[in-house]
Design a protein around this motif. Structure first.
Motif, PDB file in Angstrom:
ATOM      1  N   GLU A  28      -0.922   3.618   4.354  1.00 10.12           N
ATOM      2  CA  GLU A  28      -0.960   2.216   3.963  1.00 10.12           C
ATOM      3  C   GLU A  28      -2.234   1.875   3.216  1.00 10.12           C
ATOM      4  OE1 GLU A  28      -0.400  -0.102   7.488  1.00 10.12           O
ATOM      5  OE2 GLU A  28       1.734   0.368   7.590  1.00 10.12           O
ATOM      6  N   ILE A  29      -2.081   1.025   2.188  1.00 13.80           N
ATOM      7  CA  ILE A  29      -3.228   0.509   1.451  1.00 13.80           C
ATOM      8  C   ILE A  29      -3.103  -1.004   1.386  1.00 13.80           C
ATOM      9  CG2 ILE A  29      -3.691   2.576   0.099  1.00 13.80           C
ATOM     10  CD1 ILE A  29      -2.149   1.326  -2.207  1.00 13.80           C
ATOM     11  N   ASP A  30      -4.228  -1.673   1.469  1.00 14.45           N
ATOM     12  CA  ASP A  30      -4.287  -3.126   1.421  1.00 14.45           C
ATOM     13  C   ASP A  30      -4.685  -3.519   0.006  1.00 14.45           C
ATOM     14  OD1 ASP A  30      -4.282  -5.742   2.358  1.00 14.45           O
ATOM     15  OD2 ASP A  30      -6.382  -5.658   2.983  1.00 14.45           O
ATOM     16  N   CYS A  31      -4.020  -4.531  -0.542  1.00 11.85           N
ATOM     17  CA  CYS A  31      -4.337  -4.923  -1.911  1.00 11.85           C
ATOM     18  C   CYS A  31      -4.098  -6.407  -2.124  1.00 11.85           C
ATOM     19  CB  CYS A  31      -3.544  -4.104  -2.915  1.00 11.85           C
ATOM     20  SG  CYS A  31      -1.861  -3.792  -2.470  1.00 11.85           S
ATOM     21  N   LYS A  32      -4.610  -6.906  -3.225  1.00  4.21           N
ATOM     22  CA  LYS A  32      -4.423  -8.301  -3.616  1.00  4.21           C
ATOM     23  C   LYS A  32      -3.536  -8.341  -4.847  1.00  4.21           C
ATOM     24  CE  LYS A  32      -8.919  -9.910  -2.045  1.00  4.21           C
ATOM     25  NZ  LYS A  32     -10.192 -10.493  -2.465  1.00  4.21           N
ATOM     26  N   PHE A  33      -2.662  -9.343  -4.886  1.00  3.95           N
ATOM     27  CA  PHE A  33      -1.817  -9.560  -6.050  1.00  3.95           C
ATOM     28  C   PHE A  33      -1.599 -11.059  -6.179  1.00  3.95           C
ATOM     29  CE2 PHE A  33       2.168  -9.616  -8.466  1.00  3.95           C
ATOM     30  CZ  PHE A  33       1.809  -8.786  -9.513  1.00  3.95           C
ATOM     31  N   ASP A  34      -1.550 -11.565  -7.394  1.00  8.04           N
ATOM     32  CA  ASP A  34      -1.401 -13.001  -7.621  1.00  8.04           C
ATOM     33  C   ASP A  34      -0.187 -13.558  -6.883  1.00  8.04           C
ATOM     34  OD1 ASP A  34      -3.593 -12.914  -9.276  1.00  8.04           O
ATOM     35  OD2 ASP A  34      -2.407 -12.668 -11.096  1.00  8.04           O
TER      36      ASP A  34
ATOM     37  N   LEU B 159       0.405  -3.106 -12.289  1.00 12.04           N
ATOM     38  CA  LEU B 159      -0.940  -2.621 -11.985  1.00 12.04           C
ATOM     39  C   LEU B 159      -1.523  -3.412 -10.825  1.00 12.04           C
ATOM     40  CD1 LEU B 159      -3.374  -0.830 -12.791  1.00 12.04           C
ATOM     41  CD2 LEU B 159      -4.097  -2.710 -14.254  1.00 12.04           C
ATOM     42  N   ILE B 160      -1.970  -2.705  -9.799  1.00  8.99           N
ATOM     43  CA  ILE B 160      -2.647  -3.317  -8.653  1.00  8.99           C
ATOM     44  C   ILE B 160      -4.104  -2.884  -8.726  1.00  8.99           C
ATOM     45  CG2 ILE B 160      -2.749  -3.508  -6.147  1.00  8.99           C
ATOM     46  CD1 ILE B 160      -0.113  -4.534  -7.192  1.00  8.99           C
ATOM     47  N   LYS B 161      -5.008  -3.865  -8.798  1.00  5.24           N
ATOM     48  CA  LYS B 161      -6.431  -3.564  -8.946  1.00  5.24           C
ATOM     49  C   LYS B 161      -7.146  -3.642  -7.609  1.00  5.24           C
ATOM     50  CE  LYS B 161      -6.596  -5.444 -13.580  1.00  5.24           C
ATOM     51  NZ  LYS B 161      -7.207  -6.442 -14.448  1.00  5.24           N
ATOM     52  N   SER B 162      -8.164  -2.854  -7.462  1.00  9.65           N
ATOM     53  CA  SER B 162      -9.085  -2.894  -6.335  1.00  9.65           C
ATOM     54  C   SER B 162      -8.391  -2.817  -4.976  1.00  9.65           C
ATOM     55  CB  SER B 162      -9.943  -4.158  -6.413  1.00  9.65           C
ATOM     56  OG  SER B 162     -10.946  -4.113  -5.442  1.00  9.65           O
ATOM     57  N   ILE B 163      -7.862  -1.645  -4.661  1.00 13.17           N
ATOM     58  CA  ILE B 163      -7.217  -1.442  -3.369  1.00 13.17           C
ATOM     59  C   ILE B 163      -8.263  -1.199  -2.292  1.00 13.17           C
ATOM     60  CG2 ILE B 163      -5.136  -0.488  -4.418  1.00 13.17           C
ATOM     61  CD1 ILE B 163      -6.131   2.299  -3.404  1.00 13.17           C
ATOM     62  N   ARG B 164      -7.861  -1.379  -1.032  1.00  7.97           N
ATOM     63  CA  ARG B 164      -8.719  -1.070   0.106  1.00  7.97           C
ATOM     64  C   ARG B 164      -7.922  -0.193   1.062  1.00  7.97           C
ATOM     65  NH1 ARG B 164      -9.143  -6.428  -0.439  1.00  7.97           N
ATOM     66  NH2 ARG B 164      -7.977  -6.841   1.458  1.00  7.97           N
ATOM     67  N   LEU B 165      -8.566   0.821   1.609  1.00  9.69           N
ATOM     68  CA  LEU B 165      -7.914   1.694   2.579  1.00  9.69           C
ATOM     69  C   LEU B 165      -7.943   1.027   3.944  1.00  9.69           C
ATOM     70  CD1 LEU B 165      -9.391   5.114   1.464  1.00  9.69           C
ATOM     71  CD2 LEU B 165      -7.328   3.979   0.681  1.00  9.69           C
ATOM     72  N   THR B 166      -6.881   1.232   4.725  1.00  8.71           N
ATOM     73  CA  THR B 166      -6.750   0.553   6.005  1.00  8.71           C
ATOM     74  C   THR B 166      -7.098   1.433   7.188  1.00  8.71           C
ATOM     75  OG1 THR B 166      -4.429   1.188   6.200  1.00  8.71           O
ATOM     76  CG2 THR B 166      -4.909  -0.917   5.125  1.00  8.71           C
ATOM     77  N   GLY B 167      -7.272   2.711   6.992  1.00  8.79           N
ATOM     78  CA  GLY B 167      -7.496   3.630   8.104  1.00  8.79           C
ATOM     79  C   GLY B 167      -6.218   4.363   8.468  1.00  8.79           C
ATOM     80  N   ASP B 168      -5.092   3.902   7.933  1.00  9.49           N
ATOM     81  CA  ASP B 168      -3.804   4.572   8.111  1.00  9.49           C
ATOM     82  C   ASP B 168      -3.588   5.445   6.873  1.00  9.49           C
ATOM     83  OD1 ASP B 168      -1.192   5.381   8.408  1.00  9.49           O
ATOM     84  OD2 ASP B 168      -0.400   3.392   8.849  1.00  9.49           O
ATOM     85  N   ALA B 169      -3.108   6.649   7.060  1.00 10.95           N
ATOM     86  CA  ALA B 169      -2.945   7.584   5.950  1.00 10.95           C
ATOM     87  C   ALA B 169      -1.859   7.170   4.963  1.00 10.95           C
ATOM     88  CB  ALA B 169      -2.644   8.979   6.471  1.00 10.95           C
TER      89      ALA B 169
ATOM     90  N   GLY C 132      -2.210 -10.893   1.663  1.00 11.37           N
ATOM     91  CA  GLY C 132      -2.028  -9.870   2.684  1.00 11.37           C
ATOM     92  C   GLY C 132      -1.014  -8.809   2.312  1.00 11.37           C
ATOM     93  N   LEU C 133      -1.005  -8.381   1.070  1.00 16.34           N
ATOM     94  CA  LEU C 133      -0.058  -7.374   0.603  1.00 16.34           C
ATOM     95  C   LEU C 133      -0.502  -5.986   1.053  1.00 16.34           C
ATOM     96  CD1 LEU C 133       2.431  -6.711  -1.129  1.00 16.34           C
ATOM     97  CD2 LEU C 133       0.903  -6.533  -3.090  1.00 16.34           C
ATOM     98  N   VAL C 134       0.379  -5.300   1.765  1.00 19.27           N
ATOM     99  CA  VAL C 134       0.124  -3.924   2.206  1.00 19.27           C
ATOM    100  C   VAL C 134       1.218  -3.046   1.621  1.00 19.27           C
ATOM    101  CG1 VAL C 134      -0.077  -2.372   4.173  1.00 19.27           C
ATOM    102  CG2 VAL C 134      -0.955  -4.696   4.341  1.00 19.27           C
ATOM    103  N   LEU C 135       0.820  -2.019   0.882  1.00 17.91           N
ATOM    104  CA  LEU C 135       1.770  -1.114   0.239  1.00 17.91           C
ATOM    105  C   LEU C 135       1.691   0.267   0.867  1.00 17.91           C
ATOM    106  CD1 LEU C 135       1.117  -1.980  -3.510  1.00 17.91           C
ATOM    107  CD2 LEU C 135       3.041  -2.720  -2.124  1.00 17.91           C
ATOM    108  N   ARG C 136       2.790   0.970   0.834  1.00 20.40           N
ATOM    109  CA  ARG C 136       2.814   2.361   1.278  1.00 20.40           C
ATOM    110  C   ARG C 136       2.297   3.220   0.128  1.00 20.40           C
ATOM    111  NH1 ARG C 136       4.397   3.966   6.085  1.00 20.40           N
ATOM    112  NH2 ARG C 136       5.287   5.852   5.212  1.00 20.40           N
ATOM    113  N   ALA C 137       1.492   4.207   0.450  1.00 18.32           N
ATOM    114  CA  ALA C 137       0.876   5.065  -0.562  1.00 18.32           C
ATOM    115  C   ALA C 137       1.913   5.883  -1.324  1.00 18.32           C
ATOM    116  CB  ALA C 137      -0.148   5.982   0.089  1.00 18.32           C
ATOM    117  N   GLU C 138       3.071   6.109  -0.748  1.00 21.27           N
ATOM    118  CA  GLU C 138       4.110   6.902  -1.403  1.00 21.27           C
ATOM    119  C   GLU C 138       4.741   6.176  -2.590  1.00 21.27           C
ATOM    120  OE1 GLU C 138       7.988   6.831   1.087  1.00 21.27           O
ATOM    121  OE2 GLU C 138       6.332   6.419   2.470  1.00 21.27           O
ATOM    122  N   PHE C 139       4.496   4.867  -2.751  1.00 20.17           N
ATOM    123  CA  PHE C 139       5.091   4.092  -3.834  1.00 20.17           C
ATOM    124  C   PHE C 139       4.107   3.772  -4.944  1.00 20.17           C
ATOM    125  CE2 PHE C 139       7.720   2.619  -0.120  1.00 20.17           C
ATOM    126  CZ  PHE C 139       8.795   3.413  -0.428  1.00 20.17           C
ATOM    127  N   VAL C 140       2.919   4.353  -4.914  1.00 20.72           N
ATOM    128  CA  VAL C 140       1.915   4.080  -5.946  1.00 20.72           C
ATOM    129  C   VAL C 140       1.389   5.373  -6.549  1.00 20.72           C
ATOM    130  CG1 VAL C 140       1.193   1.902  -4.890  1.00 20.72           C
ATOM    131  CG2 VAL C 140      -0.014   3.993  -4.316  1.00 20.72           C
TER     132      VAL C 140
END
Length: 100
Positions: free
Chosen positions: A79-85, A67-77, A89-97
Motif C-alpha cells: 500500500e502507498i498513501d497519496c494525494k489526488f485532487d 499521474l500521482i505525485k509525491s507518494i508516501r509509504l505506509t509501512g505495508d509492502a 486519504g487515497l491509498v493505492l495498491r502498489a500492484e496498480f502503479v
C-alpha cells in the motif's frame, strides 16, 4: 578506543557496537515496496496508474495513465498513501502503479 556500549548479537554470536546493531536491525525491518514492474518505490516518487481504478466512496474513477505525485509509504509492502485532487486519504495498491 571509543566509549560506545557493546551489545551481544545472538544471531551472529558476536559483540557489536550498539549503533551498528541498531542499524542492522533497522535494515532488517525495512519494508521494500515494489511497483507493478518491480521498481522499488520510495517516499516522494511519482507514479502512473496502469489500469482504471474506481475509488470507493468518492464516486470517481481514476483513469489509466493518471499521474500521482509525491507518494508516501505506509509501512505495508503493498500500500502507498497519496494525494489526488478531490480525494482525501487515497491509498493505492502498489500492484496498480508504475514508477515514473
Amino acid at each position: 578506543m571509543s566509549d560506545e556500549d557493546y551489545v551481544y548479537d545472538e544471531e551472529s554470536g558476536e559483540w557489536l557496537p550498539a549503533s551498528e546493531l541498531a542499524a542492522k536491525q533497522a535494515a532488517e525491518n525495512a519494508v521494500e515496496v515494489r511497483d507493478a514492474v518491480g521498481n522499488i518505490l520510495q517516499d516522494g516518487d511519482q507514479v502512473t496508474l496502469i489500469k482504471d481504478l474506481t475509488v470507493k466512496g468518492a464516486g470517481q474513477t481514476l483513469k489509466q495513465g493518471t499521474l500521482i505525485k509525491s507518494i508516501r509509504l505506509t509501512g505495508d509492502a503493498q500500500e502507498i498513501d497519496c494525494k489526488f485532487d478531490g480525494i482525501k486519504g487515497l491509498v493505492l495498491r502498489a500492484e496498480f502503479v508504475r514508477k515514473r
